[in-house]
Design a protein around this motif. Sequence first.
Motif, short mmCIF file in Angstrom:
data_model
loop_
_atom_site.label_atom_id
_atom_site.label_comp_id
_atom_site.label_asym_id
_atom_site.label_seq_id
_atom_site.Cartn_x
_atom_site.Cartn_y
_atom_site.Cartn_z
N UNK A 77 8.83 41.05 19.61
CA UNK A 77 9.94 40.03 19.04
C UNK A 77 9.20 38.96 18.63
N UNK A 78 8.80 38.89 17.25
CA UNK A 78 7.99 38.00 16.57
C UNK A 78 8.77 36.85 16.01
N UNK A 79 8.31 35.81 16.44
CA UNK A 79 9.29 34.50 15.87
C UNK A 79 10.55 34.65 17.00
N UNK A 80 10.19 34.72 18.18
CA UNK A 80 11.28 34.76 19.02
C UNK A 80 12.05 33.57 19.62
N UNK A 81 11.25 32.37 19.09
CA UNK A 81 11.93 31.20 19.99
C UNK A 81 12.04 31.28 21.20
N UNK A 82 12.92 30.56 22.05
CA UNK A 82 13.04 30.44 23.59
C UNK A 82 14.01 31.78 23.78
N UNK A 83 13.42 32.63 24.77
CA UNK A 83 14.14 33.81 25.09
C UNK A 83 15.56 33.10 25.98
N UNK A 84 16.69 33.08 25.20
CA UNK A 84 17.88 32.42 25.49
C UNK A 84 18.88 33.25 25.76
N UNK A 85 20.05 32.78 25.33
CA UNK A 85 21.31 33.55 25.92
C UNK A 85 21.31 34.93 25.15
N UNK A 86 21.32 36.16 26.03
CA UNK A 86 21.57 37.47 25.22
C UNK A 86 20.05 37.92 24.65
N UNK A 87 19.03 37.37 25.73
CA UNK A 87 17.86 37.59 25.06
C UNK A 87 17.44 39.21 24.89
N UNK A 88 16.26 39.59 24.48
CA UNK A 88 15.93 40.76 24.29
C UNK A 88 15.58 41.62 25.45
N UNK A 89 14.80 41.12 26.42
CA UNK A 89 14.60 41.96 27.42
C UNK A 89 16.08 42.19 28.39
N UNK A 90 16.74 41.42 28.57
CA UNK A 90 18.08 41.74 29.22
C UNK A 90 18.81 42.78 28.52
N UNK A 91 19.08 42.59 27.32
CA UNK A 91 19.69 43.69 26.59
C UNK A 91 19.16 44.85 26.46
N UNK A 92 17.81 45.02 26.24
CA UNK A 92 17.01 46.42 26.37
C UNK A 92 17.24 47.15 27.45
N UNK A 93 17.07 46.15 28.74
CA UNK A 93 17.15 46.98 29.98
C UNK A 93 18.38 47.10 30.51
N UNK A 94 19.49 46.61 30.02
CA UNK A 94 20.68 47.18 30.11
C UNK A 94 20.89 48.70 29.80
N UNK A 95 20.25 48.93 28.86
CA UNK A 95 20.28 50.42 28.44
C UNK A 95 18.97 51.22 28.93
N UNK A 96 17.89 50.67 29.26
CA UNK A 96 16.71 51.35 29.37
C UNK A 96 15.97 50.49 30.61
N UNK A 97 16.14 50.64 31.78
CA UNK A 97 15.82 49.89 32.72
C UNK A 97 14.07 49.33 32.83
N UNK A 98 13.29 50.18 32.23
CA UNK A 98 11.86 50.09 32.31
C UNK A 98 11.66 49.40 31.02
N UNK A 99 12.54 48.96 30.08
CA UNK A 99 11.97 48.34 28.96
C UNK A 99 10.87 47.23 28.98
N UNK A 100 10.02 47.31 28.06
CA UNK A 100 9.08 45.96 28.08
C UNK A 100 9.13 45.33 26.73
N UNK A 101 8.84 44.03 27.02
CA UNK A 101 9.05 43.24 25.60
C UNK A 101 8.01 42.19 25.50
N UNK A 102 7.37 42.10 24.58
CA UNK A 102 6.37 40.77 24.02
C UNK A 102 7.07 39.91 23.29
#
Length: 267
Positions: A77-102
């Motif tokens: 996630x480039x230009x991510x800002x602050x990992x705020x409400x509904x962030x990428x890692x939470x959304x991804x891990x709801x589908x794939x618990x082992x998801x990794x995010x930078x």
Amino acid sequence: MTRPAWAPQDVDIDRPSAARVYDYYLGGSHNFAVDREMARQAIADWPDLPRVLQANRAFMRRAVRYCAAQGIDQFLDVGSGIPTVGNVHEVARAALPGARVVYVDIDPVAVAHSCALLADDGHTGVVHADFLDVEAVLGDPVTRTVLDLDRPVALLVVALLHFVGDERRPADALARYRDALAPGSHLVLSHASADIMPPERADDHVALYKRTATPMSMRPHDEVVGFFDGFSLVDPGVVGIPFWQPDGTLPDGAERNPGYAGVGRRD
């Protein structure tokens, strides 16, 4: 102002930050009075603005779920800002618990807050780098530790490129990311546009963001489509942000949303 525990000491809390203003629009709590005042000025000029930005965030969540459904479990996630409400890692891990995010950002405010918020999460990383410095982003030890770049990655460039002027050649940077990422990687992109905005409103909004470290420009539909050069667009292509694979009833004012979104696959 009393500095809260989550705010790093080297962050200026007396100047508005685009990342914290965005957090406020989304209903987050990582913002200060100076950010809220700027947001109130923007909303006074453009009452639909919070809804516009919430629609952008909703697109990001839909696109992350789409990528996860394709089996992608790595997100840059480039230009991510602050990992705020509904962030990428939470959304991804709801589908794939082992998801990794930078998460990557050039704004030291966003990076400092992100590091503080994600310090205890071993499957995420934070990189302080410029989107345009592709080699620094992809070669950073954090990126290399968290992600396996020999496998498909979802590259998120969400609400970023309208902060990158033409003179900085953002399309060239996207091409370098495309060429460096494994086949099957996806590009997730959204971009502000003045195509359906009254000119005076677009001008006022651009002027407001000149107060921050990230002034804004807007681009028409054809230029946004051009950012997907070398990617195969996923249906329905590059469309108004709320109209990209909506997962329910369209929000009020969807037709007035002044931006475009799309997802492309690197074959």
